[in-house]
Design a protein around this motif. Structure first.
Motif, mmCIF file in Angstrom:
data_model
loop_
_atom_site.group_PDB
_atom_site.id
_atom_site.type_symbol
_atom_site.label_atom_id
_atom_site.label_comp_id
_atom_site.label_asym_id
_atom_site.label_seq_id
_atom_site.Cartn_x
_atom_site.Cartn_y
_atom_site.Cartn_z
ATOM 1 N N TRP A 51 0.817 -1.208 0.000
ATOM 2 C CA TRP A 51 0.000 0.000 0.000
ATOM 3 C C TRP A 51 0.854 1.262 0.000
ATOM 4 O O TRP A 51 0.392 2.310 -0.418
ATOM 5 C CB TRP A 51 -0.940 0.017 1.213
ATOM 6 N N ASP A 52 2.067 1.155 0.480
ATOM 7 C CA ASP A 52 2.976 2.306 0.432
ATOM 8 C C ASP A 52 4.001 2.184 -0.678
ATOM 9 O O ASP A 52 4.600 3.180 -1.063
ATOM 10 C CB ASP A 52 3.695 2.460 1.779
ATOM 11 N N TRP A 57 -1.636 0.806 -5.721
ATOM 12 C CA TRP A 57 -2.186 0.182 -4.528
ATOM 13 C C TRP A 57 -2.827 1.207 -3.593
ATOM 14 O O TRP A 57 -3.509 0.826 -2.639
ATOM 15 C CB TRP A 57 -1.090 -0.562 -3.765
ATOM 16 N N LYS A 58 -2.587 2.473 -3.839
ATOM 17 C CA LYS A 58 -3.118 3.514 -2.953
ATOM 18 C C LYS A 58 -4.583 3.763 -3.304
ATOM 19 O O LYS A 58 -4.944 4.751 -3.946
ATOM 20 C CB LYS A 58 -2.277 4.782 -3.082
ATOM 21 N N TRP A 63 -6.006 1.836 1.890
ATOM 22 C CA TRP A 63 -4.821 2.671 2.081
ATOM 23 C C TRP A 63 -5.012 3.680 3.218
ATOM 24 O O TRP A 63 -4.161 3.770 4.109
ATOM 25 C CB TRP A 63 -4.461 3.364 0.766
ATOM 26 N N THR A 67 -2.561 2.468 6.609
ATOM 27 C CA THR A 67 -1.326 3.245 6.747
ATOM 28 C C THR A 67 -1.263 4.048 8.043
ATOM 29 O O THR A 67 -0.265 3.958 8.772
ATOM 30 C CB THR A 67 -1.141 4.164 5.525
#
Length: 250
Positions: A51-52, A57-58, A63, A67
């Motif tokens: 995700w990062d 993926w964001k 996300w 995060t």
């Protein structure tokens, strides 16, 4: 006479001894900075992960949920040490700045120069605004409860708005193969990796959208609630690790 001897015995270092002592302090500070960078970066890579790492993926659902929840852990623990031991309201900001340094070094040299991914595809997210607010609330309140409730919630709620100016341009729709995708999805289709986030696109059709059209605010408020609990947990973890314990004499 005894007072004179006592004052002389606790005299500060001067000359060469003072320079050696100061150099040793600087060495400790540099090693502590590398410790923050390495430990927090490893934790963030293992928990937040893809995700990062990748811009495609964001998403709008997981996300902003995952995060901040994983990003508030080390700042809470270091905040306890910096505030209770040194009265410095900079633990969260220090941790997030250290994470950004380690992340940028990795993205530039490992992802961009070593594996030839475009730097726009591997841009890291920032949590600096939330960390600054977290330190600010702790400085004003001097309270774990107030900081956990208001600071933890602000840390999560500020994450998506503070990153939107960076990643908003990648959510612009474009036409690809008689279909409509975002620029971030186009990155993912052009640069194939071992793990692709197709399931993110499938999940976005249901789950949180059952409760309304907008999934991001629901994810952000859910993350805010969980961050208050995670902050308290890691505050006490920092307290446990920084407590000095002595062995009883036999």
């Amino acid at each position: 006479m005894s007072a004179t001897i006592s004052n002389r015995s606790f005299r500060p270092y001067t000359g060469e001894k003072a320079r050696i002592s100061r150099a040793y302090d600087y060495l400790i500070l540099v090693l502590a900075l590398f410790l923050f960078i390495g430990a927090f970066h490893l934790h963030f890579a293992l928990t937040v992960g893809d995700w990062d790492f990748w811009v495609d993926w964001k998403d709008r659902q997981y996300w902003p949920l995952v995060t901040p929840l994983m990003g508030i852990t080390f700042p809470a623990a270091v905040q306890y040490v910096m505030w209770n031991k040194f009265r410095l309201p900079m633990g969260a900001t220090l941790c997030v700045a250290a994470l950004l340094i380690g992340t940028w070094v990795t993205r530039i040299f490992a992802y961009h120069y070593w594996n030839f991914f475009p730097i726009n595809m591997v841009l890291p997210a920032t949590m600096l605004p939330g960390a600054l607010v977290l330190d600010f609330i702790l400085m004003l309140s001097n309270s774990l409860t107030v900081t956990a409730i208001f600071g933890g919630a602000a840390f999560a709620l500020l994450f998506y708005p503070s990153n939107w100016p960076i990643f908003g341009m990648f959510h612009v729709p474009v036409e690809q193969g008689n279909g409509q995708v975002t620029v971030a999805d186009l990155f993912g289709f052009q640069y194939i990796r071992t793990g692709m986030p197709e399931y993110l696109r499938i999940i976005e059709r249901g789950t949180l959208r059952t409760y309304g059209q907008y999934a991001t605010p629901l994810s952000a408020f859910c993350s805010a609630l969980l961050c208050t609990l995670m902050y308290t947990l890691w505050w006490y973890i920092g307290k446990w690790f920084s407590t000095t314990r002595y062995l009883n004499k036999i």
